[in-house]
Write an enzyme that holds these catalytic residues in place. Sequence first.
Site, PDB file in Angstrom:
ATOM      1  N   ASN A  98       0.790  -1.227   0.129  1.00  0.00           N
ATOM      2  CA  ASN A  98      -0.364  -0.390   0.139  1.00  0.00           C
ATOM      3  C   ASN A  98       1.062   1.277  -0.557  1.00  0.00           C
ATOM      4  O   ASN A  98       0.747   1.843  -0.820  1.00  0.00           O
ATOM      5  CB  ASN A  98      -1.006  -0.255   1.247  1.00  0.00           C
ATOM      6  CG  ASN A  98      -1.846  -1.206   1.359  1.00  0.00           C
ATOM      7  OD1 ASN A  98      -2.118  -1.872   0.164  1.00  0.00           O
ATOM      8  ND2 ASN A  98      -2.886  -1.088   2.151  1.00  0.00           N
ATOM      9  N   ASP A 158      -1.316   3.554   5.979  1.00  0.00           N
ATOM     10  CA  ASP A 158      -0.201   3.415   4.936  1.00  0.00           C
ATOM     11  C   ASP A 158      -0.591   4.531   3.928  1.00  0.00           C
ATOM     12  O   ASP A 158       1.277   5.295   3.516  1.00  0.00           O
ATOM     13  CB  ASP A 158      -0.555   2.625   3.957  1.00  0.00           C
ATOM     14  CG  ASP A 158      -0.397   1.511   4.468  1.00  0.00           C
ATOM     15  OD1 ASP A 158       0.236   1.359   6.101  1.00  0.00           O
ATOM     16  OD2 ASP A 158      -2.026  -0.346   4.743  1.00  0.00           O
ATOM     17  N   ASN A 218      -1.140  13.856   5.680  1.00  0.00           N
ATOM     18  CA  ASN A 218      -3.208  13.593   6.235  1.00  0.00           C
ATOM     19  C   ASN A 218      -3.495  13.893   5.181  1.00  0.00           C
ATOM     20  O   ASN A 218      -5.171  13.156   4.548  1.00  0.00           O
ATOM     21  CB  ASN A 218      -3.361  15.136   6.995  1.00  0.00           C
ATOM     22  CG  ASN A 218      -2.504  15.009   8.497  1.00  0.00           C
ATOM     23  OD1 ASN A 218      -2.599  13.755   9.014  1.00  0.00           O
ATOM     24  ND2 ASN A 218      -2.660  16.043   9.179  1.00  0.00           N
TER      25      ASN A 218
END
Length: 314
Positions: A38, A256, A280
């Site tokens: 990921n 991830d 974020n």
Amino acid sequence: HPEVITFGESMALLIAEGGKGLEYTSNLTPSFGGAETNVAIGLSRLGHSVGWCGRLGDDPFGHRIYKMVRGEGVDVSHASFTEEAPTGLMVRENVAGRSSVYYYRKLSAASKMTPEHLDEEYIAGARILHITGITPALSPSCAETAAAAMDMARRHGVKVSFDPNLRLKLWSVEEARKVLLPLAMKADYFLPGLDELKLLYETDSMDEIISKLGELSAVSIIKGGDDETYILENGKLSAVPYYKVEHVIDTVGAGDGFCAGFLAGLLKDYSLEEAVRLGNLIGSRVIQAIGDWEGLPSAAEIERLLAGKAHVER
Ligand code: KDG
């Protein structure tokens, strides 16, 4: 040489569709998942070179994962297949809004990884090595491999990023603590979630957590606050607010995605705060899509988002 190297277990994933549980569904959608792939896919989509060196079973699921990861532009030249053990499998259902995962991964190909499968020269050429705490949970030889890779990276001045990714379906918190906390000592960037820290340090007190983290040489980036991600650097705590999301669809893979964005920020020589902000933003995109990695945005999408431009559909 890729800028980032990571490795770990990627598994075939079967998802029960239609909100029906696995006992009753007649529809399973195939995909794959693995925390490290990921992150690798996230970095690749953001335009960075990244290598994933996992071990897969020499079976259709293993070949499928290999091709899909390669198709995402990740260097798989150091991934390998074995006939001795199968590719791991996880199965997921979502019933009444609650997602559950079931693992069929004991004695999988990835669990047979040993330090001999590492190429020190390959790791030495990277800027960052990213390890997660899932790998050491798989087997004692995988725990040795994770530690050996970190030591190799440190010998060559490669930065070590470590996400503890506590998976209590794989081991007890007591076992995890014994292995993960020493690994955190080897990291330059420690990327735990707040819930994980509470379990690992056996406390709900933020002050105590901060004092424990102060014993590490790493910069700690604490994910999963109520509205923000925290940065703890040299005893100084700061917070970077989340991007607002209207509809959360699937939170799996958010951490991830965060790591991919954060590491991309480091590679771009952003400040810690800017790197966390990018983390974020990527995390906020992942939770708006179904799947562990499908919602990871491209560099172009991020540019459009930051410029506030609408996506032209037709
Ligand atoms: O972080 C998401 C991962 O947990 C998921 O893709 C599967 O790696 C995985 C695991 O071991 O649970």
